[in-house]
Design a protein around this motif. Structure first.
Motif, PDB file in Angstrom:
ATOM      1  N   PRO A  62       0.837  -1.199   0.000  1.00  0.00           N
ATOM      2  CA  PRO A  62       0.000   0.000   0.000  1.00  0.00           C
ATOM      3  C   PRO A  62       0.870   1.245   0.000  1.00  0.00           C
ATOM      4  O   PRO A  62       1.957   1.260   0.556  1.00  0.00           O
ATOM      5  N   GLY A  63       0.391   2.260  -0.637  1.00  0.00           N
ATOM      6  CA  GLY A  63       1.125   3.511  -0.683  1.00  0.00           C
ATOM      7  C   GLY A  63       0.556   4.427  -1.749  1.00  0.00           C
ATOM      8  O   GLY A  63      -0.377   4.084  -2.474  1.00  0.00           O
ATOM      9  N   LEU A  64       1.115   5.619  -1.821  1.00  0.00           N
ATOM     10  CA  LEU A  64       0.627   6.619  -2.759  1.00  0.00           C
ATOM     11  C   LEU A  64       0.761   6.144  -4.203  1.00  0.00           C
ATOM     12  O   LEU A  64      -0.141   6.360  -5.016  1.00  0.00           O
ATOM     13  N   GLU A  65       1.869   5.497  -4.540  1.00  0.00           N
ATOM     14  CA  GLU A  65       2.056   5.039  -5.916  1.00  0.00           C
ATOM     15  C   GLU A  65       0.980   4.024  -6.308  1.00  0.00           C
ATOM     16  O   GLU A  65       0.490   4.026  -7.433  1.00  0.00           O
ATOM     17  N   HIS A  66       0.580   3.179  -5.378  1.00  0.00           N
ATOM     18  CA  HIS A  66      -0.482   2.206  -5.661  1.00  0.00           C
ATOM     19  C   HIS A  66      -1.816   2.926  -5.886  1.00  0.00           C
ATOM     20  O   HIS A  66      -2.565   2.587  -6.801  1.00  0.00           O
ATOM     21  N   ILE A  67      -2.115   3.913  -5.064  1.00  0.00           N
ATOM     22  CA  ILE A  67      -3.359   4.671  -5.201  1.00  0.00           C
ATOM     23  C   ILE A  67      -3.399   5.380  -6.552  1.00  0.00           C
ATOM     24  O   ILE A  67      -4.413   5.360  -7.253  1.00  0.00           O
ATOM     25  N   ILE A  68      -2.284   5.992  -6.938  1.00  0.00           N
ATOM     26  CA  ILE A  68      -2.201   6.666  -8.239  1.00  0.00           C
ATOM     27  C   ILE A  68      -2.441   5.666  -9.360  1.00  0.00           C
ATOM     28  O   ILE A  68      -3.196   5.930 -10.296  1.00  0.00           O
ATOM     29  N   SER A  69      -1.820   4.514  -9.260  1.00  0.00           N
ATOM     30  CA  SER A  69      -1.957   3.481 -10.291  1.00  0.00           C
ATOM     31  C   SER A  69      -3.403   3.005 -10.425  1.00  0.00           C
ATOM     32  O   SER A  69      -3.913   2.839 -11.537  1.00  0.00           O
ATOM     33  N   ASP A 106      -6.426  15.087  -9.134  1.00  0.00           N
ATOM     34  CA  ASP A 106      -5.991  16.468  -8.969  1.00  0.00           C
ATOM     35  C   ASP A 106      -6.127  16.903  -7.505  1.00  0.00           C
ATOM     36  O   ASP A 106      -5.240  17.562  -6.963  1.00  0.00           O
ATOM     37  N   VAL A 107      -7.228  16.527  -6.859  1.00  0.00           N
ATOM     38  CA  VAL A 107      -7.416  16.831  -5.443  1.00  0.00           C
ATOM     39  C   VAL A 107      -6.329  16.136  -4.615  1.00  0.00           C
ATOM     40  O   VAL A 107      -5.727  16.732  -3.710  1.00  0.00           O
ATOM     41  N   LEU A 108      -6.061  14.874  -4.943  1.00  0.00           N
ATOM     42  CA  LEU A 108      -5.017  14.128  -4.257  1.00  0.00           C
ATOM     43  C   LEU A 108      -3.671  14.829  -4.409  1.00  0.00           C
ATOM     44  O   LEU A 108      -2.908  14.950  -3.445  1.00  0.00           O
ATOM     45  N   SER A 109      -3.406  15.330  -5.606  1.00  0.00           N
ATOM     46  CA  SER A 109      -2.161  16.050  -5.864  1.00  0.00           C
ATOM     47  C   SER A 109      -2.036  17.274  -4.962  1.00  0.00           C
ATOM     48  O   SER A 109      -0.975  17.537  -4.396  1.00  0.00           O
ATOM     49  N   ASP A 110      -3.140  18.027  -4.828  1.00  0.00           N
ATOM     50  CA  ASP A 110      -3.121  19.202  -3.958  1.00  0.00           C
ATOM     51  C   ASP A 110      -2.908  18.811  -2.496  1.00  0.00           C
ATOM     52  O   ASP A 110      -2.192  19.489  -1.759  1.00  0.00           O
ATOM     53  N   LYS A 111      -3.530  17.736  -2.071  1.00  0.00           N
ATOM     54  CA  LYS A 111      -3.471  17.319  -0.671  1.00  0.00           C
ATOM     55  C   LYS A 111      -2.101  16.786  -0.263  1.00  0.00           C
ATOM     56  O   LYS A 111      -1.711  16.923   0.888  1.00  0.00           O
ATOM     57  N   VAL A 112      -1.387  16.152  -1.183  1.00  0.00           N
ATOM     58  CA  VAL A 112      -0.091  15.564  -0.824  1.00  0.00           C
ATOM     59  C   VAL A 112       1.082  16.479  -1.153  1.00  0.00           C
ATOM     60  O   VAL A 112       2.228  16.117  -0.886  1.00  0.00           O
ATOM     61  N   LYS A 113       0.784  17.654  -1.714  1.00  0.00           N
ATOM     62  CA  LYS A 113       1.855  18.581  -2.081  1.00  0.00           C
ATOM     63  C   LYS A 113       2.713  18.875  -0.850  1.00  0.00           C
ATOM     64  O   LYS A 113       2.217  19.235   0.200  1.00  0.00           O
ATOM     65  N   GLY A 114       4.001  18.697  -0.983  1.00  0.00           N
ATOM     66  CA  GLY A 114       4.932  18.920   0.119  1.00  0.00           C
ATOM     67  C   GLY A 114       5.154  17.682   0.970  1.00  0.00           C
ATOM     68  O   GLY A 114       6.084  17.655   1.773  1.00  0.00           O
ATOM     69  N   ASN A 115       4.317  16.658   0.816  1.00  0.00           N
ATOM     70  CA  ASN A 115       4.475  15.436   1.599  1.00  0.00           C
ATOM     71  C   ASN A 115       4.870  14.236   0.751  1.00  0.00           C
ATOM     72  O   ASN A 115       5.278  13.220   1.285  1.00  0.00           O
ATOM     73  N   ALA A 116       4.706  14.330  -0.551  1.00  0.00           N
ATOM     74  CA  ALA A 116       5.056  13.228  -1.450  1.00  0.00           C
ATOM     75  C   ALA A 116       6.546  13.274  -1.755  1.00  0.00           C
ATOM     76  O   ALA A 116       7.166  14.338  -1.761  1.00  0.00           O
ATOM     77  N   THR A 117       7.121  12.100  -2.021  1.00  0.00           N
ATOM     78  CA  THR A 117       8.513  12.048  -2.451  1.00  0.00           C
ATOM     79  C   THR A 117       8.597  12.611  -3.870  1.00  0.00           C
ATOM     80  O   THR A 117       7.576  12.789  -4.541  1.00  0.00           O
ATOM     81  N   LEU A 124       2.526  11.279 -10.051  1.00  0.00           N
ATOM     82  CA  LEU A 124       1.197  11.886  -9.980  1.00  0.00           C
ATOM     83  C   LEU A 124       1.009  12.924 -11.077  1.00  0.00           C
ATOM     84  O   LEU A 124      -0.013  12.927 -11.773  1.00  0.00           O
ATOM     85  N   GLN A 125       1.988  13.782 -11.285  1.00  0.00           N
ATOM     86  CA  GLN A 125       1.878  14.803 -12.322  1.00  0.00           C
ATOM     87  C   GLN A 125       1.878  14.176 -13.716  1.00  0.00           C
ATOM     88  O   GLN A 125       1.142  14.622 -14.610  1.00  0.00           O
ATOM     89  N   GLY A 126       2.686  13.126 -13.907  1.00  0.00           N
ATOM     90  CA  GLY A 126       2.698  12.427 -15.196  1.00  0.00           C
ATOM     91  C   GLY A 126       1.369  11.753 -15.485  1.00  0.00           C
ATOM     92  O   GLY A 126       0.875  11.787 -16.618  1.00  0.00           O
TER      93      GLY A 126
END
Length: 143
Positions: A62-69, A106-117, A124-126
């Motif tokens: 589990p992790g952000l990359e999985h959620i994005i995928s 897009d909402v996820l991108s805003d929420k994790v800004k500054g916390n994502a690697t 996420l941007q790609g």
């Protein structure tokens, strides 16, 4: 190097570490068996014990990359870019649902800004860029 080369390093094998590793593997296997027995009884009560999708080896971490995928794949499905069904034909286009998933990313991108690697941010941007381009290029519109 030849086998008779005296400058070749000699490899010395210490067998003590091998027995220690074997002992640790055995302890880990016993602990896993005890844990599996408990989790299997929980799965049995839910009627899910035979579900191959629940195999721990098949599940991604589990992790952000999985959620994005997952969201990326879902949006591609709604844009008719994923084969589906038994015939392998693309699934029907559903632009409103695709837009909903893209907006959610897009909402996820805003929420994790500054916390994502850096890698997560780039992924996420790609994904957002690729999905927006696919959305614009989708000509068929259904509700």
């Amino acid at each position: 190097m030849s086998e008779t080369d005296s400058s070749a390093p000699k490899i010395i094998v210490d067998s003590d570490w091998k027995s220690q590793v074997a002992k640790e593997k055995q302890q880990a296997a016993e602990a896993a068996e005890a844990g599996n027995a408990a989790s299997e009884s929980n799965l049995d009560s839910l009627g899910l014990s035979d579900d191959p999708a629940l195999d721990a080896g098949a599940m991604p971490a589990p992790g952000l990359e999985h959620i994005i995928s997952v969201l990326f794949t879902q949006a591609l499905m709604y844009l008719g870019q994923m084969p589906g069904g038994e015939d392998g034909e693309p699934l029907p286009v559903n632009k409103p649902m695709a837009k909903q998933v893209i907006d959610s990313l897009d909402v996820l991108s805003d929420k994790v800004k500054g916390n994502a690697t850096d890698d997560e941010g780039k992924m996420l941007q790609g994904a957002l860029h690729a999905l927006r381009m696919a959305y614009v290029n989708t000509t068929q519109s259904t509700t």
